[in-house]
Design a protein around this motif. Structure first.
Motif, short mmCIF file in Angstrom:
data_model
loop_
_atom_site.label_atom_id
_atom_site.label_comp_id
_atom_site.label_asym_id
_atom_site.label_seq_id
_atom_site.Cartn_x
_atom_site.Cartn_y
_atom_site.Cartn_z
N GLY A 1 0.81 -1.21 0.00
CA GLY A 1 0.00 0.00 0.00
C GLY A 1 0.84 1.26 0.00
O GLY A 1 0.58 2.20 -0.75
N GLN A 2 1.88 1.28 0.82
CA GLN A 2 2.77 2.43 0.86
C GLN A 2 3.48 2.62 -0.47
O GLN A 2 3.65 3.75 -0.93
N ALA A 3 3.88 1.51 -1.08
CA ALA A 3 4.57 1.60 -2.37
C ALA A 3 3.66 2.15 -3.46
O ALA A 3 4.13 2.78 -4.42
N ARG A 4 2.35 1.94 -3.31
CA ARG A 4 1.37 2.45 -4.28
C ARG A 4 0.87 3.85 -3.91
O ARG A 4 -0.04 4.38 -4.55
N GLY A 5 1.45 4.44 -2.87
CA GLY A 5 1.10 5.79 -2.49
C GLY A 5 -0.14 5.91 -1.63
O GLY A 5 -0.67 7.02 -1.45
N LEU A 6 -0.61 4.80 -1.07
CA LEU A 6 -1.80 4.82 -0.23
C LEU A 6 -1.43 5.09 1.23
O LEU A 6 -0.35 4.71 1.68
N ALA A 7 -2.34 5.73 1.95
CA ALA A 7 -2.23 5.76 3.40
C ALA A 7 -2.56 4.36 3.90
O ALA A 7 -3.46 3.70 3.37
N VAL A 8 -1.84 3.89 4.91
CA VAL A 8 -2.09 2.56 5.43
C VAL A 8 -2.33 2.64 6.94
O VAL A 8 -1.89 3.58 7.61
N ALA A 9 -3.02 1.63 7.46
CA ALA A 9 -3.28 1.53 8.89
C ALA A 9 -2.89 0.13 9.35
O ALA A 9 -3.42 -0.86 8.84
N ALA A 10 -1.94 0.07 10.29
CA ALA A 10 -1.48 -1.21 10.83
C ALA A 10 -2.48 -1.69 11.87
O ALA A 10 -2.81 -0.98 12.81
N GLU A 11 -2.94 -2.93 11.69
CA GLU A 11 -4.00 -3.46 12.55
C GLU A 11 -3.47 -4.48 13.54
O GLU A 11 -2.59 -5.29 13.23
N GLY A 12 -4.04 -4.45 14.74
CA GLY A 12 -3.73 -5.43 15.76
C GLY A 12 -5.00 -6.07 16.28
O GLY A 12 -6.11 -5.55 16.07
N PHE A 13 -4.84 -7.19 16.95
CA PHE A 13 -5.99 -7.97 17.44
C PHE A 13 -5.78 -8.34 18.90
O PHE A 13 -4.74 -8.88 19.26
N ALA A 14 -6.80 -8.06 19.71
CA ALA A 14 -6.75 -8.45 21.11
C ALA A 14 -7.48 -9.77 21.33
O ALA A 14 -7.21 -10.47 22.31
N ASP A 15 -8.39 -10.13 20.41
CA ASP A 15 -9.18 -11.36 20.59
C ASP A 15 -8.71 -12.50 19.69
O ASP A 15 -9.41 -13.50 19.52
N ARG A 16 -7.53 -12.35 19.11
CA ARG A 16 -6.93 -13.41 18.29
C ARG A 16 -5.50 -13.66 18.77
O ARG A 16 -4.80 -12.74 19.20
N ALA A 17 -5.08 -14.91 18.68
CA ALA A 17 -3.72 -15.28 19.06
C ALA A 17 -2.77 -15.08 17.88
O ALA A 17 -3.15 -15.21 16.72
N TYR A 18 -1.52 -14.74 18.22
CA TYR A 18 -0.48 -14.52 17.21
C TYR A 18 0.51 -15.68 17.22
O TYR A 18 0.81 -16.27 18.26
N GLN A 19 1.05 -15.96 16.03
CA GLN A 19 2.18 -16.87 15.92
C GLN A 19 3.47 -16.08 16.18
O GLN A 19 3.46 -14.85 16.18
N ALA A 20 4.56 -16.79 16.35
CA ALA A 20 5.84 -16.14 16.69
C ALA A 20 6.33 -15.23 15.57
O ALA A 20 7.13 -14.32 15.81
N ASP A 21 5.86 -15.46 14.32
CA ASP A 21 6.30 -14.63 13.19
C ASP A 21 5.41 -13.40 12.99
O ASP A 21 5.57 -12.67 12.01
N GLY A 22 4.45 -13.19 13.89
CA GLY A 22 3.58 -12.03 13.79
C GLY A 22 2.30 -12.26 13.02
O GLY A 22 1.44 -11.38 12.96
N ARG A 23 2.15 -13.45 12.45
CA ARG A 23 0.90 -13.77 11.76
C ARG A 23 -0.12 -14.28 12.77
O ARG A 23 0.22 -14.71 13.87
N LEU A 24 -1.40 -14.28 12.36
CA LEU A 24 -2.44 -14.76 13.25
C LEU A 24 -2.48 -16.29 13.26
O LEU A 24 -2.23 -16.94 12.24
N VAL A 25 -2.78 -16.85 14.41
CA VAL A 25 -2.98 -18.30 14.51
C VAL A 25 -4.25 -18.65 13.74
O VAL A 25 -5.29 -18.00 13.93
#
Length: 258
Positions: free
Chosen positions: A157-181
């Motif tokens: 998105g940034q490379a295409r010139g878009l504004a981006v919003a980084a999202e986080g989750f409190a009700d989902r578990a994360y894997q060690a690489d930062g992806r969602l379980v």
């Protein structure tokens, strides 16, 4: 860092299939600041989109498109091979339909957040991420692209010139690489109120959250998601807003966040 912050609280809506689910979606709007509305492919239809937009307008919420894969059996959560042209046609059609409905209601679409498998695949696949970003930029370069914190989708998105919003989750578990379980895996969904609030507090104030293996992830987020289909979703949303108020966190629409 423990400093005052402004952050968006978003929810995926327009996916309800029962009166009970519709009631949850309506009630949760009192606590969130932005909504991501299913565009009739993985869930919903034009009538549901319109009614969800109208209700979001009553609450003065930012309205975003939540395009997904055409797989209602899995709710758009089953990964599949995708060509660039197929993905772009999906994005153009779905976002375009919700944009037309929003404009008819006198509102501007503020953002796009892919759903389910499309979201997760684009978090790790640069080519898929770029296909989505290019389609969004083609529709309206003012649209904010929402993606998993640290993901390929945000970079595209940034490379295409878009504004981006980084999202986080409190009700989902994360894997060690930062992806969602993955949702089908044990422990993927978190609905204990104190745990959800604690994880949200850590993400917002300290840019950290514990992965499912106990390791600590460092993630800066602009928007926090609470899912309407998480057990006790309305109660959790209320608890999060209470934590915001008590902790000096300003809840702001995604199109007003800095």
């Amino acid at each position: 860092m423990n400093q005052e912050r402004s952050i968006d609280l978003n929810c995926d809506l327009g996916e309800a299939a029962t009166p009970e689910q519709l009631d949850v979606e309506a009630r949760i709007m009192a606590y969130v600041t932005s909504v991501n509305i299913a565009c009739g492919v993985h869930a919903g239809d034009a009538a549901v989109m319109r009614s969800t937009v109208q209700l979001a307008r009553q609450h003065d919420l930012a309205i975003g498109a939540h395009p997904g894969l055409p797989d209602r059996d899995s709710g758009g959560r089953r990964e599949q091979p995708l060509s660039r042209s197929f993905v772009q046609d999906l994005i153009l059609a779905q976002v375009g339909e919700l944009m037309a409905i929003s404009q008819a209601e006198g509102l501007r679409l503020s953002h796009v957040k892919p759903h389910g498998a499309l979201y997760n695949m684009s978090a790790r696949d640069p080519a898929l991420a770029d296909a989505i970003a290019e389609a969004v930029a083609h529709i309206d370069p003012r649209l904010i692209l929402v993606g998993l914190a640290g993901s390929e989708l945000l970079a595209a998105g940034q490379a295409r010139g878009l504004a981006v919003a980084a999202e986080g989750f409190a009700d989902r578990a994360y894997q060690a690489d930062g992806r969602l379980v993955p949702r089908g895996q044990e422990g993927a969904l978190i609905h204990d109120e104190s745990t959800v609030v604690s994880r949200a507090h850590s993400l917002i104030h300290d840019d950290t959250i514990a992965a499912i293996d106990g390791s600590l992830l460092h993630l800066h987020i602009d928007t926090l998601c609470i899912h309407a289909d998480t057990p006790g979703a309305v109660r959790l949303a209320h608890a999060l807003r209470t934590m915001f108020d008590d902790g000096g966190i300003s809840a702001v629409r995604i199109d007003h966040a800095s």
